[in-house]
Scaffold this motif. Structure first.
Motif, PDB file in Angstrom:
ATOM      1  N   THR A 139       0.837  -1.204   0.000  1.00  0.00           N
ATOM      2  CA  THR A 139       0.000   0.000   0.000  1.00  0.00           C
ATOM      3  C   THR A 139       0.868   1.250   0.000  1.00  0.00           C
ATOM      4  O   THR A 139       2.022   1.231   0.438  1.00  0.00           O
ATOM      5  N   ASP A 158       0.565   5.607   0.783  1.00  0.00           N
ATOM      6  CA  ASP A 158      -0.235   6.684   1.370  1.00  0.00           C
ATOM      7  C   ASP A 158       0.539   7.986   1.213  1.00  0.00           C
ATOM      8  O   ASP A 158       1.641   8.125   1.743  1.00  0.00           O
ATOM      9  N   LYS A 159      -0.042   8.932   0.480  1.00  0.00           N
ATOM     10  CA  LYS A 159       0.620  10.215   0.280  1.00  0.00           C
ATOM     11  C   LYS A 159       0.165  11.192   1.359  1.00  0.00           C
ATOM     12  O   LYS A 159      -1.021  11.425   1.553  1.00  0.00           O
ATOM     13  N   LYS A 160       1.144  11.780   2.061  1.00  0.00           N
ATOM     14  CA  LYS A 160       0.869  12.692   3.155  1.00  0.00           C
ATOM     15  C   LYS A 160       0.704  14.129   2.644  1.00  0.00           C
ATOM     16  O   LYS A 160       1.067  14.447   1.513  1.00  0.00           O
ATOM     17  N   PHE A 190       5.632  10.127   1.215  1.00  0.00           N
ATOM     18  CA  PHE A 190       4.860   8.902   1.016  1.00  0.00           C
ATOM     19  C   PHE A 190       5.195   7.883   2.102  1.00  0.00           C
ATOM     20  O   PHE A 190       6.343   7.799   2.549  1.00  0.00           O
ATOM     21  N   THR A 198       3.904   0.577   2.694  1.00  0.00           N
ATOM     22  CA  THR A 198       3.892  -0.571   3.613  1.00  0.00           C
ATOM     23  C   THR A 198       3.939  -1.860   2.808  1.00  0.00           C
ATOM     24  O   THR A 198       3.228  -2.002   1.809  1.00  0.00           O
ATOM     25  N   GLN A 200       7.250  -0.573   7.146  1.00  0.00           N
ATOM     26  CA  GLN A 200       6.858   0.740   6.649  1.00  0.00           C
ATOM     27  C   GLN A 200       8.075   1.550   6.216  1.00  0.00           C
ATOM     28  O   GLN A 200       9.135   1.497   6.840  1.00  0.00           O
ATOM     29  N   LYS A 209       9.173   5.536   4.704  1.00  0.00           N
ATOM     30  CA  LYS A 209       8.797   6.918   4.440  1.00  0.00           C
ATOM     31  C   LYS A 209       9.789   7.502   3.449  1.00  0.00           C
ATOM     32  O   LYS A 209      10.997   7.399   3.637  1.00  0.00           O
ATOM     33  N   TRP A 235      -2.954   1.534  -6.871  1.00  0.00           N
ATOM     34  CA  TRP A 235      -2.421   2.753  -6.273  1.00  0.00           C
ATOM     35  C   TRP A 235      -2.963   4.029  -6.911  1.00  0.00           C
ATOM     36  O   TRP A 235      -2.502   5.118  -6.592  1.00  0.00           O
TER      37      TRP A 235
END
Length: 350
Positions: A88, A90-92, A97, A100, A106, A108, A257
């Motif tokens: 997966t 996830d864009k902050k 990003f 995971t 995880q 970053k 994605w």
């Protein structure tokens, strides 16, 4: 949480070379790959196969190219998360990003470089009843270690470059090589077809065409195959059966994605930097598609170079980077090593 500047998904040649180009810009890299070792398809599918289109190398084995790339990037200390799949993303809000893996690791990163080759892939398997019972017990879909077949009897099935090339290569190692193809014509390099013809004439390769392997037998491991030719069935005793029918590529979790997908590949902007429709996510190498795309290692290296320049500017919007030739400035690694280029000599000529 593993933190880095560029998170590279895919440890094939394009992903590995990205570490070098990023290192020249003082950008740190971490690589995720689903395979247990770096190298991607080159190591998993054809480590002993020669590659002829790498500049400066008239010929180089696939595994040797990967070794050279790893030596080249060692000074930039890349991190690796191997045997895990990027699951997966996830864009902050700050543009970073979080990626995971399927095992919960995880990462970053300030930018994502997808260099996943064909994506996740599976061999195309022949429709033979109970063949899965013999996988790893005489049935092999990839040739990783040719020495496994030394002085053994083996049957290779297929009509493309892989089947031809491996039949040629293994004819000097195995006790007996039998090549089976459902047609008389082969879809491979003319030189390879002619070599197989010559080896057949010399008795070093047995050729059965047009024919198909339709059955498999053995008590706990492969012992024999049933081959059908012109409606007649014959049993051949062998130690190994290697069907080489190519791969079925899949993008895997990457397809979920939100990236723009075309023909099972990721669309990118090749006019500038190979960025996808999501800012900060790039795709390079065989995984991407754009007008005029060529699936060559050489092209992946070029794409990685331009991408790293773009990522540097994205991460450092207020810095101006001036391209420095390594022949002039040398290379300074993250481990403190310095490889200096020869300095210019200032001297008058009388």
């Amino acid at each position: 949480m593993i933190e880095t500047d560029i998170l590279i998904i895919g440890a094939g040649p394009t992903g590995l070379f990205t570490v070098f180009e990023a290192g020249l810009l003082k950008l740190r890299c971490h690589i995720i790959d689903s395979l247990p070792n770096p190298g991607g398809q080159l190591v998993e599918l054809y480590p002993k196969k020669p590659i002829f289109d790498i500049p400066g190398f008239p010929t180089i084995q696939a595994a040797e190219l990967i070794q050279n790339l790893q030596e080249q990037i060692k000074q930039f200390e890349p991190g690796f998360t191997l045997n895990e799949v990027a699951q997966t993303i996830d864009k902050k809000e700050d543009g970073t990003f979080i990626v995971t893996t399927d095992k919960g690791t995880q990462h970053k990163a300030k930018a994502i470089a997808i260099a996943a080759g064909l994506g996740s892939f599976e061999p195309r398997k022949p429709l033979i009843e109970n063949i899965e019972k013999y996988e790893g017990k005489g049935v092999e879909y990839f040739i990783k270690n040719p020495e496994l077949y030394r002085n053994k009897k083996l049957v290779i099935a297929g009509g493309g470059d892989s089947a031809l090339d491996w039949s040629i290569f293994l004819s000097d190692i195995a006790e007996e090589v039998t090549l089976v193809h459902r047609r008389n014509e082969f879809r491979g390099a003319l030189d390879s077809v002619e070599k197989v013809q010559d080896l057949k004439n010399k008795g070093k390769i047995k050729l059965i065409t047009p024919a198909e392997v339709i059955g498999i037998h053995g008590d706990g491991k492969l012992e024999s195959l049933i081959i059908e030719k012109e409606n007649k069935k014959n049993e051949i005793f062998t130690d190994y059966f290697i069907p080489l029918f190519g791969l079925t590529p899949k993008l895997g979790p990457i397809a979920e994605w939100g990236l723009e997908i075309e023909k099972n590949a990721i669309k990118v902007n090749n006019a500038l930097d190979y960025q996808t429709n999501i800012e900060g996510i790039y795709a390079i190498g065989d995984i991407n598609i754009y007008p005029g795309k060529l699936k060559l290692i050489l092209c992946g290296f070029h794409e990685a170079t331009l991408m790293c320049q773009s990522i540097y500017n994205r991460i450092n919007p207020n810095k101006k980077y001036v391209l420095k030739y390594t022949t002039v400035g040398g290379i300074q690694g993250f481990d403190g090593t310095i490889k200096e280029a020869e300095k210019a000599v200032v001297k008058s000529i009388e």
